[in-house]
Motif scaffolding. Structure first.
Motif, short mmCIF file in Angstrom:
data_model
loop_
_atom_site.label_atom_id
_atom_site.label_comp_id
_atom_site.label_asym_id
_atom_site.label_seq_id
_atom_site.Cartn_x
_atom_site.Cartn_y
_atom_site.Cartn_z
N GLU A 310 14.37 -69.65 -4.95
CA GLU A 310 13.92 -70.36 -6.16
C GLU A 310 13.86 -69.42 -7.35
N GLN A 311 13.54 -68.16 -7.14
CA GLN A 311 13.57 -67.19 -8.23
C GLN A 311 14.99 -67.05 -8.79
N ILE A 312 15.98 -67.05 -7.90
CA ILE A 312 17.38 -66.95 -8.34
C ILE A 312 17.75 -68.18 -9.15
N MET A 313 17.46 -69.35 -8.60
CA MET A 313 17.83 -70.60 -9.28
C MET A 313 17.13 -70.75 -10.62
N ASP A 314 15.87 -70.33 -10.70
CA ASP A 314 15.08 -70.53 -11.91
C ASP A 314 15.32 -69.45 -12.96
N TYR A 315 16.09 -68.40 -12.59
CA TYR A 315 16.28 -67.30 -13.56
C TYR A 315 16.87 -67.77 -14.88
N PRO A 316 18.00 -68.50 -14.97
CA PRO A 316 18.75 -69.17 -13.89
C PRO A 316 20.01 -68.40 -13.51
N SER A 317 20.40 -68.53 -12.24
CA SER A 317 21.63 -67.94 -11.74
C SER A 317 22.24 -68.89 -10.72
#
Length: 664
Positions: A310-317
Motif C-alpha cells: 500500500e505504501q508503494i501504491m499510495d506513493y504513487p508508484s
C-alpha cells in the motif's frame, strides 16, 4: 402479532439490498474488458513515460502486475494461474525469458516442440496469446541474463566453452551469441507488441545490471540497438536498486526499482534519479526463496506485505509483485548463491520456488492474494471486468507404493550416458557432446578400471569438488552417509579443499573406482565455475590417468530400469536407482512426494526429472503436478545417493521441516 412498521422496514431494506445487488450485477456485466477500455477507439500509442504518470494509448494507467514464470509451471496450468491473477485485479503479468532453456545447445533453439526435456514448458508464443485471452497485458524481462535464482542466471552453460567473460562490451563472442539468440527471440516478441495488437506493453533491457559492479553503457546500448533493429517499439526499461544511482541504466530507458521494504526511501531516490518520470517498482519482493540447509522456510507476514504494498501504491508508484505466482525449479534448474569464487559460501537453492507468494507453487490462493485483491480494488479508479476466481484444484495423497526394482548406480552408469575416453579428467562443460555444447546439467561419472589398490590407500582430490561427489569401489559406496549439517564440512561436499578418503582397508586387485559428481546448481550471478572434476586426482602420490567419463544427463529418453534390472535388499551402503510404479484410475490429481525418509538425490516421473530432494531441508516434499502423471501406470524412479526406504509415500500438502537436532 406482527408489527406492521417492522414489516415495512424489513421490506424497504430488502428492496434496497436487491436494488444495490442488481446494479452491481449490471455494472459488473456492463464493464469493459481491459483491452476494450484501452483499445476501443483503435491503437494510436503504446505505454508512455512522457508525463509523471503512465499512459497507455493516451489513457492513464497504473500498472498492477505480478511475476509469473511460464517455465516454472506446467503449460496446462498457465490459464488457471493467469485467470487468478486477473481475478485479483492485476492488469499485467511479468515474466522472464530463460536463455538456457530456449537455446539448450549452441545454435539449437526450443520455443516448444524443440525436442529438449523442457519443450512443453517453452511455448512462449502460446503463453503470450493466453495472457491476452485472459485480459492481461505483459511486461517481458528478456535478459539475456535473468538471475531469478535460476541455473547460471539463465545463461547457457555452453557459453563457458567460448567466452571468457559475459555481460559486457569487452567480449565480442558473448555479444555474438546474444545477437544470434535475440535474432530468434525478438521477432517472436515483436509480433506480440501492444501497438501491433498484442499484449506486450514494455520490455526490460538486461536485468539488475548494476549488481555486476560495472558501468558499461556501450554494452547496454548494444543491447538496445538489437531491440531497435528488430522493430521493438514498446517502452524499454531497466531495473536496479535505486541506491545504485542509475549505474545499470542508460539515457532514454526508463529506470525502475527493486526492493522489499522502505518503499518511500527507495521511491524518493528513484524520483530524484529521473524527475518528471512515472515511478515503477519492478520487483516488490512478496516473500523470499529457500536454500538447501536453511534453518527454516522463508515466510513473511501478511501485515508487513500489505503495508509495503500500500505504501508503494499510495506513493504513487506502479508495481510488479515478485513473485505473484510461486513455481518449481524442475529438473536441475535451481541456481545457487555464492560469492564469486568462495566455495564456503556456496548455497544451492531448493527445488521449490514457492516464494511465499500470493499464489502458491501448487496454485492455491494464500492470504496475501486476498490482501492484493482488496488493496487494488480500493485504489484502481479504472473499473474493468474481472473474472470469477477459478475453482481450487484438489491435492490428494495417493497410496504409498513399494519399490519394484533396484539397480546399483555403478551398474546403471553405462545405460545413463555414452562413455567417453579421456587421459585427463574433464569438467562437464568441456565434454565434446551435445553439438559441442558440453554437458549442462545432472551428474558426471569418472570411472577408472583395473586398478590395484593397496590397503589403506588414499584417493586425493586437489581443489574443490564441484559440487558433491560419491566414491564407489567395485560398486560399493566408500564414504559414510551424512547425518547432520556439520557433515557438509567433510568429504563429499563443496566446502573441503584438497579432500581425501581411504578407498579400502585391504588390498584390491583390478578394482573399479567410480567418482560420481553432481552439479548442485550454478551461480545465479552468471559467473562461470566449471562443474565436475578437472586436472588430476591421486591414489596416494600417483596421478590417475586414462578415464572413462560418463555424462549422466537424465534426459527424457533414459530408461535404465528397462535394461538389466537387479534385485537386492541392502541399500544402506550403496548408491542406487529405485523404481516404483503407481496406477492411477481416471484423471490424475496434484500431489506431493513425501521425501522425509530419504537422504539425497533426484526423482523422475515418467522420464521427466521432477527435481532434487535433500534431508537437510527445509523442503521435504516435492510438488508433483497432475500434468506430469497419466491415467494408468506411472513410473517413478529415484536416484538415491545414500540410504533408501522400501516405500515411496505421497502427501496432500507441502512439507517444510528442519530435521531434529540439525541446527543447534
Amino acid at each position: 402479532m406482527l408489527d406492521i412498521r417492522l414489516l415495512k422496514q424489513f421490506t424497504m431494506n430488502m428492496s434496497r439490498a436487491l436494488f444495490i445487488f442488481a446494479n452491481l450485477f449490471l455494472l459488473a456485466h456492463s464493464l469493459p474488458t481491459l483491452y476494450e477500455y484501452y483499445t476501443k477507439d483503435g491503437i494510436q500509442a503504446g505505454l508512455s513515460d512522457a508525463k509523471p504518470y503512465f499512459t497507455l494509448n493516451n489513457k492513464n494507467i497504473t500498472i498492477y502486475s505480478g511475476s509469473f514464470h511460464y517455465f516454472r509451471t506446467p503449460r496446462a496450468y498457465w490459464r488457471d494461474r493467469l485467470r487468478k491473477m486477473r481475478a485479483a485485479g492485476l492488469n499485467t503479468v511479468t515474466t522472464y525469458v530463460p536463455w538456457n532453456l530456449h537455446e539448450p545447445q549452441t545454435g539449437v533453439f526450443d520455443f516448444g516442440n524443440g525436442g529438449s526435456p523442457f519443450q512443453d514448458f517453452l511455448h512462449l508464443d502460446e503463453f503470450l496469446k493466453t495472457a491476452k485471452n485472459e485480459d492481461l497485458f505483459v511486461l517481458v524481462r528478456s535478459g539475456p541474463y535473468i538471475n531469478s535464482e535460476w541455473e547460471l542466471g539463465g545463461l547457457p552453460s555452453w557459453l563457458a566453452k567460448h567466452c571468457r567473460t559475459v555481460r559486457n562490451s569487452i567480449d565480442a563472442k558473448f555479444l555474438y551469441f546474444v545477437k544470434r539468440y535475440f535474432d530468434v527471440l525478438l521477432p517472436l516478441l515483436a509480433k506480440h507488441q501492444f501497438q501491433k495488437g498484442g499484449p506486450i506493453i514494455a520490455i526490460q533491457v538486461e536485468n539488475e545490471y548494476a549488481n555486476t559492479g560495472r558501468h558499461d553503457p556501450v554494452y547496454l546500448n548494444t543491447l538496445k540497438q538489437m531491440y531497435d533493429d528488430h522493430g521493438i517499439v514498446e517502452i524499454l526499461c531497466t531495473c536496479d536498486r535505486p541506491s545504485e544511482q542509475g549505474r545499470g541504466s542508460i539515457p532514454g530507458i526508463l529506470q525502475t526499482a527493486n526492493f522489499k521494504v522502505d518503499a518511500k526511501g527507495h521511491l524518493d531516490m528513484l524520483k530524484e534519479l529521473q524527475p518528471g518520470k512515472p515511478l515503477m517498482t519492478m520487483e516488490f519482493w512478496t516473500g523470499w526463496f529457500d536454500h538447501w540447509m536453511d534453518p527454516r522456510h522463508h515466510t513473511d507476514s501478511v501485515t508487513r506485505f500489505r503495508t509495503v504494498l500500500e505504501q508503494i501504491m499510495d506513493y504513487p508508484s506502479s508495481v510488479n509483485m515478485y513473485m505473484f505466482v510461486g513455481g518449481t525449479d524442475f529438473r536441475f534448474m535451481n541456481g545457487a548463491t555464492m560469492s564469486v569464487r568462495n566455495f564456503s559460501n556456496y548455497l544451492p537453492d531448493t527445488t521449490s520456488y514457492d516464494y511465499d507468494a500470493p499464489i502458491s507453487e501448487n496454485g492455491a490462493l494464500t492470504p496475501k492474494y486476498y490482501a492484493v485483491k482488496e488493496a487494488i480494488a480500493q485504489r484502481n479508479s479504472i473499473k474493468t471486468k474481472l473474472p470469477d476466481i477459478p475453482e481450487a484444484r484438489k491435492l490428494v495423497a495417493y497410496p504409498s507404493v513399494k519399490v519394484t526394482n533396484r539397480i546399483l548406480i555403478s551398474d546403471a552408469l553405462l545405460y545413463l550416458g555414452k562413455p567417453l575416453q579421456s587421459e585427463k579428467l574433464l569438467a562437464m562443460e568441456q565434454l565434446p557432446i551435445n553439438n559441442n555444447s558440453g554437458q549442462s546439467y545432472g551428474y558426471i561419472a569418472y570411472r577408472k578400471e583395473n586398478l590395484d589398490i593397496p590397503a589403506g590407500a588414499k584417493l586425493t582430490i586437489p581443489g574443490y569438488v564441484r559440487d558433491t561427489i560419491l566414491v564407489l569401489v567395485n560398486g560399493k559406496l566408500v564414504q559414510k552417509p551424512p547425518k547432520q549439517l556439520s557433515d557438509i564440512n567433510g568429504f563429499g561436499f563443496w566446502i573441503q579443499k584438497d579432500s581425501s578418503i581411504v578407498l579400502s582397508d585391504k588390498d584390491l586387485k583390478n578394482a573399479t573406482v567410480d567418482l560420481i559428481v553432481e552439479n548442485f546448481g550454478r551461480n545465479t550471478l552468471g559467473v562461470f565455475v566449471l562443474k565436475g572434476l578437472m586436472g588430476d586426482v591421486f591414489l596416494n602420490s600417483q596421478a590417475l590417468n586414462n578415464w572413462t567419463i560418463i555424462p549422466m544427463e537424465f534426459a527424457s529418453s533414459w530408461i535404465p530400469y528397462q535394461v538389466h534390472q537387479q534385485e537386492f535388499v541392502d541399500t544402506s551402503t550403496n548408491s542406487a536407482i529405485h523404481k516404483f510404479k503407481i496406477h492411477i484410475q481416471g484423471d490424475p490429481q496434484d500431489t506431493y512426494l513425501d521425501m522425509r525418509e530419504w537422504s539425497k538425490g533426484i526423482v523422475t516421473v515418467n522420464g521427466f526429472v521432477l527435481g532434487r530432494y535433500f534431508f537437510l531441508g527445509p523442503q521435504q516434499a516435492l510438488y508433483l503436478p497432475a500434468p506430469l502423471l497419466r491415467n494408468g501406470d506411472n513410473d517413478i524412479v529415484v536416484f538415491e545417493h545414500f540410504k533408501a526406504p522400501e516405500m515411496l509415500k505421497f502427501i496432500d500438502r507441502a512439507v517444510y521441516e528442519t530435521p531434529g537436532g540439525l541446527y543447534h
